[in-house]
Design an enzyme around this catalytic site. Structure first.
Site, PDB file in Angstrom:
ATOM      1  N   CYS A 145       0.836  -1.198   0.000  1.00  0.00           N
ATOM      2  CA  CYS A 145       0.000   0.000   0.000  1.00  0.00           C
ATOM      3  C   CYS A 145       0.874   1.252   0.000  1.00  0.00           C
ATOM      4  O   CYS A 145       2.088   1.179   0.103  1.00  0.00           O
ATOM      5  CB  CYS A 145      -0.915   0.003   1.214  1.00  0.00           C
ATOM      6  SG  CYS A 145      -0.031   0.142   2.772  1.00  0.00           S
TER       7      CYS A 145
ATOM      8  N   ALA B 175       3.223   1.501   2.831  1.00  0.00           N
ATOM      9  CA  ALA B 175       4.401   0.652   2.665  1.00  0.00           C
ATOM     10  C   ALA B 175       5.426   1.339   1.778  1.00  0.00           C
ATOM     11  O   ALA B 175       6.629   1.278   2.033  1.00  0.00           O
ATOM     12  CB  ALA B 175       4.009  -0.690   2.067  1.00  0.00           C
TER      13      ALA B 175
ATOM     14  N   ARG C 148      13.366  -4.851   5.345  1.00  0.00           N
ATOM     15  CA  ARG C 148      14.092  -4.904   4.082  1.00  0.00           C
ATOM     16  C   ARG C 148      15.602  -4.953   4.278  1.00  0.00           C
ATOM     17  O   ARG C 148      16.351  -4.940   3.322  1.00  0.00           O
ATOM     18  CB  ARG C 148      13.725  -3.707   3.208  1.00  0.00           C
ATOM     19  CG  ARG C 148      12.583  -4.017   2.264  1.00  0.00           C
ATOM     20  CD  ARG C 148      11.901  -2.756   1.791  1.00  0.00           C
ATOM     21  NE  ARG C 148      12.775  -1.852   1.057  1.00  0.00           N
ATOM     22  CZ  ARG C 148      12.929  -1.855  -0.257  1.00  0.00           C
ATOM     23  NH1 ARG C 148      12.320  -2.723  -0.998  1.00  0.00           N
ATOM     24  NH2 ARG C 148      13.704  -0.978  -0.843  1.00  0.00           N
TER      25      ARG C 148
ATOM     26  N   HIS D 193       5.498   6.022  -2.882  1.00  0.00           N
ATOM     27  CA  HIS D 193       6.814   6.559  -3.240  1.00  0.00           C
ATOM     28  C   HIS D 193       6.668   8.011  -3.686  1.00  0.00           C
ATOM     29  O   HIS D 193       7.449   8.874  -3.311  1.00  0.00           O
ATOM     30  CB  HIS D 193       7.436   5.771  -4.399  1.00  0.00           C
ATOM     31  CG  HIS D 193       7.553   4.312  -4.142  1.00  0.00           C
ATOM     32  ND1 HIS D 193       7.346   3.374  -5.122  1.00  0.00           N
ATOM     33  CD2 HIS D 193       7.844   3.621  -3.022  1.00  0.00           C
ATOM     34  CE1 HIS D 193       7.522   2.175  -4.620  1.00  0.00           C
ATOM     35  NE2 HIS D 193       7.815   2.289  -3.341  1.00  0.00           N
TER      36      HIS D 193
END
Lengths: 74, 492
Positions: free
Chosen positions: B62, B65, B96, B195
């Site tokens: 989403c 995220a 990550r 982003h």
């Protein structure tokens, strides 16, 4: 009306970017590209057309402009 | 291992689509394509960046995220508050493996989960007061933080909290940057919009903070943008950029700091690794500060050489010589790696399904090892990503956008690749199917894979996975035929 950005690509052509829709595409033709007038109808590689008010001189690229959608394929 | 012709691949897509109801089939058909290198415009063959079909198993994330997990999370000396219920923050902290240097909990905070832990009363009465208090507490407990970002989770947008006002006020009081990020998970179709929102927040709140301040610059200042330092990727890239004579003044956001972000507009060239998540800020800097940017690829020696020469072309002869010197220095090392692993990996076929830049960037690295990528796809790409991918992929290979769990399984069953590279959610499915698998989001707990040092690790990992003896032990002894049984006896 939407904000768009026009930049020069590495290959020398112009590229069109519409941040709101994350649409990036090459500009195939531009209506006015003269020393005293620049802008008008932009024809994109995807078949869409956008209109920007002509400027008095070719701008320094990249540049953000307001554009009107004349015709978009989607 | 089979090689499919164009017709076979097309019929495979049709077969896979048959299980869907008509409406879903029509929609999914647009997202699956057979690669045709002659096509200039990806949108003629594949549709991307559209909402996933309800009811299918998508692998997307989403907007939250995209912003908290990908772009902002790795900025190490800032504290990122997951503003909202507790779960989102817990699942997006440090997963990550964005490596960084620093003392966690003292001056770096990437792996810690800061959350406002919304309860019912916060939803009913609003959470602004809680946020203000939380920021004060953070400042008391972690005074060495260089800034705070407020990452909104879904409820913040739904109840309409004014996080901007709280942030502005807190920023003035603390004399630090406090960045409100409106990255509620329901925005957009995937993490991609997250982003974009995160980039816009960097643009509005961080980037111009040091405009007009003095900076000791050199003509060779570059930045590494969009490298998240997964397993140390950015370090592996930085090391030879510096070796060729460039000065890396900032790297984002892997092992990145606020100071580096603020200094980025002083660079001469922005080197962009993840185009999908950071092109927005690069475009902005190109327009506002006149800094050119270029996308590079540091996977595998062939692509590294190409990229280094293209980077050097922006600078004078000393850098061009530097690039050649670096290439010459690492060449024998890379040849040794290839000599060792190519015979073991030659001719193997790979299918990828990842996000960001990897579905196209790692193709070169696989090719350096004599392997072939027969199918690739992105979770959240846009048309321009596929434009770039079409050229990298062979003809008649599979392209799949936002592939569903079912489709990917069926494709793998039919194409029979020797290796699948995708995420953790796919890993155990394919391993149980007896297919070697690498988790390519964070390099399966290995890495770095970028750069020359990374390629050696990449090659070793691929060999380790593909030629692991366990794949020959998939059939239990009692199911093996009589002939095999005899062999065992003979061997005993």
């Amino acid at each position: 009306m939407a904000n768009i950005m026009i930049r020069k690509t590495a290959e020398g052509g112009l590229s069109f970017y519409l941040p709101k829709r994350d649409l990036e595409d090459g500009i195939v033709s531009i209506e006015f590209d003269q020393a005293d007038k620049w802008g008008g109808e932009l024809r994109l590689a995807n078949g869409g057309t956008y209109y920007v008010d002509p400027l008095d001189a070719p701008p320094k690229l990249p540049i953000s402009l307001r554009a009107k959608r004349v015709d978009a394929p989607e | 291992m089979t090689t499919l012709t164009r017709e076979e691949t097309e019929s495979l897509i049709q077969e896979v689509l048959e299980v869907y109801p008509e409406k879903a089939r029509k929609d999914r058909a647009k997202h699956l394509a057979v690669n045709d290198q002659s096509i200039e415009q990806s949108k003629k063959c594949i549709t991307s960046n559209r909402k996933s079909q309800p009811g299918v198993m998508t692998i997307r994330g989403c907007a939250y995220a995209g912003s908290r997990g990908v772009v902002w999370g790795p900025v190490k000396d800032m504290i990122h508050i997951s503003h909202g219920p507790v779960g989102c923050g817990q699942y997006s902290r440090g997963g990550r493996r964005n490596y960084y240097v620093g003392a966690t909990g003292v001056n770096t905070f990437s792996e810690i989960n800061f959350t406002s832990d919304f309860q019912e009363k916060d939803i009913v009465f609003g959470g602004d007061k809680k946020l203000a208090k939380l920021i004060q507490e953070i400042e008391q407990l972690f005074p060495l933080n260089k800034g705070i970002s407020v990452q909104s989770e879904c409820p913040i947008g739904l109840i309409g909290d004014d996080i901007e006002a709280v942030s502005k006020k807190a920023g003035k009081e603390l004399n630090k940057i406090v960045v409100p990020v409106r990255c509620e998970g329901f925005r957009g179709v995937s993490q991609s919009l997250g982003h974009h929102i995160a980039n816009d927040a960097i643009r509005d709140w961080v980037l111009s903070n040091r405009d007009g301040q003095e900076f000791e610059s050199t003509p060779y200042d570059v930045t590494i943008i969009g490298d998240y330092n997964i397993g140390g990727d950015a370090w592996a890239s930085r090391i030879f950029l510096e070796e060729m004579g460039l000065r890396v003044i900032a790297q984002w956001s892997g092992d990145g700091t606020v100071a580096e972000m603020e200094n980025t507009p002083k660079a001469k060239l922005n080197l962009l690794h993840c185009y999908r998540s950071m092109n927005y800020i690069s475009r902005h800097m190109e327009e506002k500060y006149g800094i050119p940017w270029m996308e590079y690829n540091f996977f595998g020696p062939t692509k590294i050489e190409e990229s280094l020469r293209r980077i050097a072309a922006f600078f004078d002869d000393s850098i061009k010589e530097g690039a050649e010197r670096v290439i010459a220095r690492y060449k024998p090392m890379m040849e040794a790696v290839i000599a060792k692993y190519k015979p073991r990996l030659q001719g193997k076929k790979v299918m990828l399904y990842v996000g960001g830049l990897r579905p196209r960037h790692v193709i070169g690295a696989y090719e350096d090892l004599g392997m072939e990528v027969v199918g690739t796809g992105y979770e959240f790409a846009h048309n321009d990503d596929y434009d770039r991918t079409i050229k990298e992929m062979g003809n008649a290979t599979l392209l799949y956008d936002d592939v569903t769990g079912f489709e990917l399984e069926e494709f793998v069953k039919r194409v029979k690749p020797d290796l699948v590279g995708s995420g953790i959610k796919e890993k155990y499915i394919f391993q149980k199917m007896g297919i070697p698998f690498r988790q390519m989001h964070s390099w399966d707990y290995s890495g770095p894979y970028h750069g020359y040092d990374g390629f050696a690790i990449f090659a070793r990992d691929m060999d380790m996975t593909l030629n692991n003896p366990c794949w020959g032990q998939q059939t239990p002894p009692w199911k093996k035929g009589a002939a095999a049984g005899d062999e065992v006896k003979a061997a005993a």
